[in-house]
Design a protein around this motif. Structure first.
Motif, PDB file in Angstrom:
ATOM      1  N   MET A   1      -5.326   0.284   2.658  1.00  0.00           N
ATOM      2  CA  MET A   1      -6.483   0.735   1.901  1.00  0.00           C
ATOM      3  C   MET A   1      -7.417  -0.452   1.657  1.00  0.00           C
ATOM      4  SD  MET A   1      -5.670   3.931   1.587  1.00  0.00           S
ATOM      5  CE  MET A   1      -4.823   3.735   3.155  1.00  0.00           C
ATOM      6  N   ARG A   2      -8.676  -0.168   1.388  1.00  0.00           N
ATOM      7  CA  ARG A   2      -9.667  -1.234   1.238  1.00  0.00           C
ATOM      8  C   ARG A   2      -9.956  -1.501  -0.236  1.00  0.00           C
ATOM      9  NH1 ARG A   2     -15.396  -1.651   4.524  1.00  0.00           N
ATOM     10  NH2 ARG A   2     -15.866  -3.819   3.977  1.00  0.00           N
ATOM     11  N   LEU A   3      -9.826  -2.782  -0.629  1.00  0.00           N
ATOM     12  CA  LEU A   3      -9.995  -3.183  -2.012  1.00  0.00           C
ATOM     13  C   LEU A   3     -11.158  -4.162  -2.144  1.00  0.00           C
ATOM     14  CD1 LEU A   3      -6.264  -4.030  -2.901  1.00  0.00           C
ATOM     15  CD2 LEU A   3      -7.345  -1.779  -2.784  1.00  0.00           C
ATOM     16  N   LEU A   4     -11.754  -4.164  -3.337  1.00  0.00           N
ATOM     17  CA  LEU A   4     -12.738  -5.180  -3.700  1.00  0.00           C
ATOM     18  C   LEU A   4     -12.211  -5.942  -4.905  1.00  0.00           C
ATOM     19  CD1 LEU A   4     -15.519  -6.563  -3.533  1.00  0.00           C
ATOM     20  CD2 LEU A   4     -16.410  -4.744  -5.024  1.00  0.00           C
ATOM     21  N   ILE A   5     -12.109  -7.272  -4.792  1.00  0.00           N
ATOM     22  CA  ILE A   5     -11.686  -8.133  -5.890  1.00  0.00           C
ATOM     23  C   ILE A   5     -12.935  -8.762  -6.494  1.00  0.00           C
ATOM     24  CG2 ILE A   5     -10.254 -10.079  -6.589  1.00  0.00           C
ATOM     25  CD1 ILE A   5      -8.703  -7.682  -5.444  1.00  0.00           C
ATOM     26  N   VAL A   6     -13.171  -8.513  -7.775  1.00  0.00           N
ATOM     27  CA  VAL A   6     -14.323  -9.083  -8.477  1.00  0.00           C
ATOM     28  C   VAL A   6     -13.790 -10.084  -9.491  1.00  0.00           C
ATOM     29  CG1 VAL A   6     -16.455  -8.607  -9.717  1.00  0.00           C
ATOM     30  CG2 VAL A   6     -15.482  -6.854  -8.210  1.00  0.00           C
ATOM     31  N   GLU A   7     -13.861 -11.355  -9.152  1.00  0.00           N
ATOM     32  CA  GLU A   7     -13.259 -12.420  -9.955  1.00  0.00           C
ATOM     33  C   GLU A   7     -14.055 -13.699  -9.729  1.00  0.00           C
ATOM     34  OE1 GLU A   7     -11.582 -14.715 -12.250  1.00  0.00           O
ATOM     35  OE2 GLU A   7     -10.397 -12.870 -12.186  1.00  0.00           O
ATOM     36  N   ASP A   8     -14.560 -14.309 -10.813  1.00  0.00           N
ATOM     37  CA  ASP A   8     -15.393 -15.498 -10.662  1.00  0.00           C
ATOM     38  C   ASP A   8     -14.584 -16.791 -10.588  1.00  0.00           C
ATOM     39  OD1 ASP A   8     -14.732 -15.153 -13.443  1.00  0.00           O
ATOM     40  OD2 ASP A   8     -16.245 -16.656 -13.929  1.00  0.00           O
ATOM     41  N   GLY A  24      -0.888  -5.987   3.343  1.00  0.00           N
ATOM     42  CA  GLY A  24      -1.471  -5.011   4.242  1.00  0.00           C
ATOM     43  C   GLY A  24      -2.779  -4.403   3.809  1.00  0.00           C
ATOM     44  N   TYR A  25      -3.338  -4.848   2.690  1.00  0.00           N
ATOM     45  CA  TYR A  25      -4.619  -4.297   2.241  1.00  0.00           C
ATOM     46  C   TYR A  25      -5.780  -5.024   2.916  1.00  0.00           C
ATOM     47  CZ  TYR A  25      -1.818  -2.270  -1.531  1.00  0.00           C
ATOM     48  OH  TYR A  25      -0.875  -1.579  -2.249  1.00  0.00           O
ATOM     49  N   ALA A  26      -6.859  -4.297   3.160  1.00  0.00           N
ATOM     50  CA  ALA A  26      -8.123  -4.914   3.558  1.00  0.00           C
ATOM     51  C   ALA A  26      -8.846  -5.297   2.273  1.00  0.00           C
ATOM     52  CB  ALA A  26      -8.963  -3.940   4.380  1.00  0.00           C
ATOM     53  N   THR A 136       5.878   3.769   1.090  1.00  0.00           N
ATOM     54  CA  THR A 136       4.693   2.975   0.761  1.00  0.00           C
ATOM     55  C   THR A 136       5.012   1.810  -0.167  1.00  0.00           C
ATOM     56  OG1 THR A 136       4.108   4.439  -1.084  1.00  0.00           O
ATOM     57  CG2 THR A 136       3.205   4.971   1.081  1.00  0.00           C
ATOM     58  N   ASN A 137       6.182   1.808  -0.783  1.00  0.00           N
ATOM     59  CA  ASN A 137       6.597   0.666  -1.605  1.00  0.00           C
ATOM     60  C   ASN A 137       7.193  -0.444  -0.742  1.00  0.00           C
ATOM     61  OD1 ASN A 137       5.750   1.908  -3.951  1.00  0.00           O
ATOM     62  ND2 ASN A 137       7.770   2.692  -4.467  1.00  0.00           N
ATOM     63  N   LEU A 138       8.120  -0.068   0.114  1.00  0.00           N
ATOM     64  CA  LEU A 138       8.807  -1.048   0.953  1.00  0.00           C
ATOM     65  C   LEU A 138       8.052  -1.345   2.242  1.00  0.00           C
ATOM     66  CD1 LEU A 138      12.485   0.257   0.591  1.00  0.00           C
ATOM     67  CD2 LEU A 138      11.353  -1.589  -0.687  1.00  0.00           C
ATOM     68  N   PRO A 147      14.792   3.374  12.484  1.00  0.00           N
ATOM     69  CA  PRO A 147      13.780   2.502  11.867  1.00  0.00           C
ATOM     70  C   PRO A 147      12.806   2.010  12.923  1.00  0.00           C
ATOM     71  CG  PRO A 147      15.861   1.324  12.120  1.00  0.00           C
ATOM     72  CD  PRO A 147      16.136   2.740  12.535  1.00  0.00           C
ATOM     73  N   LEU A 148      11.550   1.903  12.550  1.00  0.00           N
ATOM     74  CA  LEU A 148      10.509   1.455  13.469  1.00  0.00           C
ATOM     75  C   LEU A 148       9.856   0.197  12.912  1.00  0.00           C
ATOM     76  CD1 LEU A 148       8.856   4.922  14.228  1.00  0.00           C
ATOM     77  CD2 LEU A 148      10.469   3.653  15.655  1.00  0.00           C
ATOM     78  N   ASP A 149       9.500  -0.708  13.814  1.00  0.00           N
ATOM     79  CA  ASP A 149       8.899  -1.980  13.424  1.00  0.00           C
ATOM     80  C   ASP A 149       7.381  -1.887  13.549  1.00  0.00           C
ATOM     81  OD1 ASP A 149       8.475  -4.595  12.736  1.00  0.00           O
ATOM     82  OD2 ASP A 149       8.944  -5.390  14.732  1.00  0.00           O
ATOM     83  N   PHE A 150       6.705  -1.866  12.396  1.00  0.00           N
ATOM     84  CA  PHE A 150       5.247  -1.783  12.380  1.00  0.00           C
ATOM     85  C   PHE A 150       4.668  -3.013  11.689  1.00  0.00           C
ATOM     86  CE2 PHE A 150       6.020   2.477  13.559  1.00  0.00           C
ATOM     87  CZ  PHE A 150       4.825   3.053  13.971  1.00  0.00           C
ATOM     88  N   SER A 151       3.572  -3.537  12.241  1.00  0.00           N
ATOM     89  CA  SER A 151       2.843  -4.593  11.540  1.00  0.00           C
ATOM     90  C   SER A 151       2.161  -3.991  10.313  1.00  0.00           C
ATOM     91  CB  SER A 151       1.793  -5.220  12.464  1.00  0.00           C
ATOM     92  OG  SER A 151       0.716  -4.307  12.690  1.00  0.00           O
ATOM     93  N   MET A 152       1.667  -4.844   9.417  1.00  0.00           N
ATOM     94  CA  MET A 152       1.016  -4.347   8.215  1.00  0.00           C
ATOM     95  C   MET A 152      -0.230  -3.538   8.561  1.00  0.00           C
ATOM     96  SD  MET A 152       3.061  -5.234   5.910  1.00  0.00           S
ATOM     97  CE  MET A 152       2.169  -4.827   4.429  1.00  0.00           C
ATOM     98  N   ARG A 153      -1.003  -3.973   9.546  1.00  0.00           N
ATOM     99  CA  ARG A 153      -2.202  -3.223   9.938  1.00  0.00           C
ATOM    100  C   ARG A 153      -1.835  -1.873  10.550  1.00  0.00           C
ATOM    101  NH1 ARG A 153      -7.112  -5.298  11.004  1.00  0.00           N
ATOM    102  NH2 ARG A 153      -6.722  -6.340   9.017  1.00  0.00           N
TER     103      ARG A 153
END
Length: 227
Positions: A1-8, A24-26, A136-138, A147-153
């Motif tokens: 999911m896509r996040l915006l960090i607002v921090e000075d 794995g977040y954008a 989605t936690n692990l 089990p399948l091996d997936f990258s974070m993206r």
């Protein structure tokens, strides 16, 4: 999911962006309130992590502007303001959650996961479609007992498609939610990643889980959960 960090505070901003990208977040970032509002005008964010003590526009003003834009982003206030009236004002002003500094990163990420599940009306930590299960936690994927091996993206793309099962998701929408603002919107990254994901799924099932809908995008059909 896509996040915006607002921090000075630069060190804090860099630490948050680094930690969330590793999971794995954008992530995009803004160091003041004016830039934050401009980024929200341009981009679609699933969640905004918002400090209150900002140069230029105060965090509460940024929150008001985000509400005015009418975009569906959740807002998690992350602030050193710990007084009860500050928390009440933030939540009454439209924030979805309020976490005070100092904090543990694990708690912040847990709250982000909770808010994103709520965004998709998905309370369970596992997403299921037939024999395919995503935790989605692990950040793990399995098909039945394999089990399948997936990258974070790759995981992020599959998670987004499963959260939106039953409708076609365009490559542009995936770019908007899975990649940050540094990504080249004219590249074929989505197509390449979808091909890799399909290949990994075909190693354990002959079923076409991700369908290509001409002119519309990629579709995972809704199906009874059996895993």
């Amino acid at each position: 999911m896509r996040l915006l960090i607002v921090e000075d505070e630069e060190d804090m901003q860099e630490a948050l962006c680094y930690g969330l990208r590793k999971r794995g977040y954008a992530v995009d970032a803004a160091g003041n309130g004016t830039d934050a509002v401009q980024l929200c005008q341009i981009n679609e964010y699933d969640l905004v992590v918002l400090d209150l003590n900002l140069p230029g526009l105060d965090g509460m003003e940024v929150l008001q502007q985000i509400q005015f834009l009418g975009k569906p982003a959740k807002v998690l206030i992350l602030s050193a303001r710990s007084e009860l009236e500050d928390k009440v004002a933030g939540l009454d002003g439209g924030a979805s959650d309020y976490l005070t500094k100092p904090f543990h990163f694990e708690e912040l990420e847990a709250r982000i996961r909770m808010l994103l599940r709520r965004s998709f009306i998905q309370e369970e930590a596992s997403l299921k479609r037939g024999g395919l299960c995503l935790d989605t936690n692990l950040k793990t994927v399995r098909f039945n007992e394999h089990p399948l091996d997936f990258s974070m993206r790759e995981f992020a793309i599959l998670e987004y498609l499963m959260r939106n099962s039953g409708r076609a998701v365009s490559a542009e929408e995936l770019m908007e939610h899975i990649w940050d603002s540094q990504a080249d919107p004219f590249s074929n990254q989505v197509k390449v990643y979808i091909s890799v994901i399909r290949r990994k799924l075909l190693a354990v099932t002959d079923e076409e889980i991700i369908r290509n809908i001409r002119g519309a995008g990629y579709l995972i059909d809704k199906k009874e959960d059996i895993c």
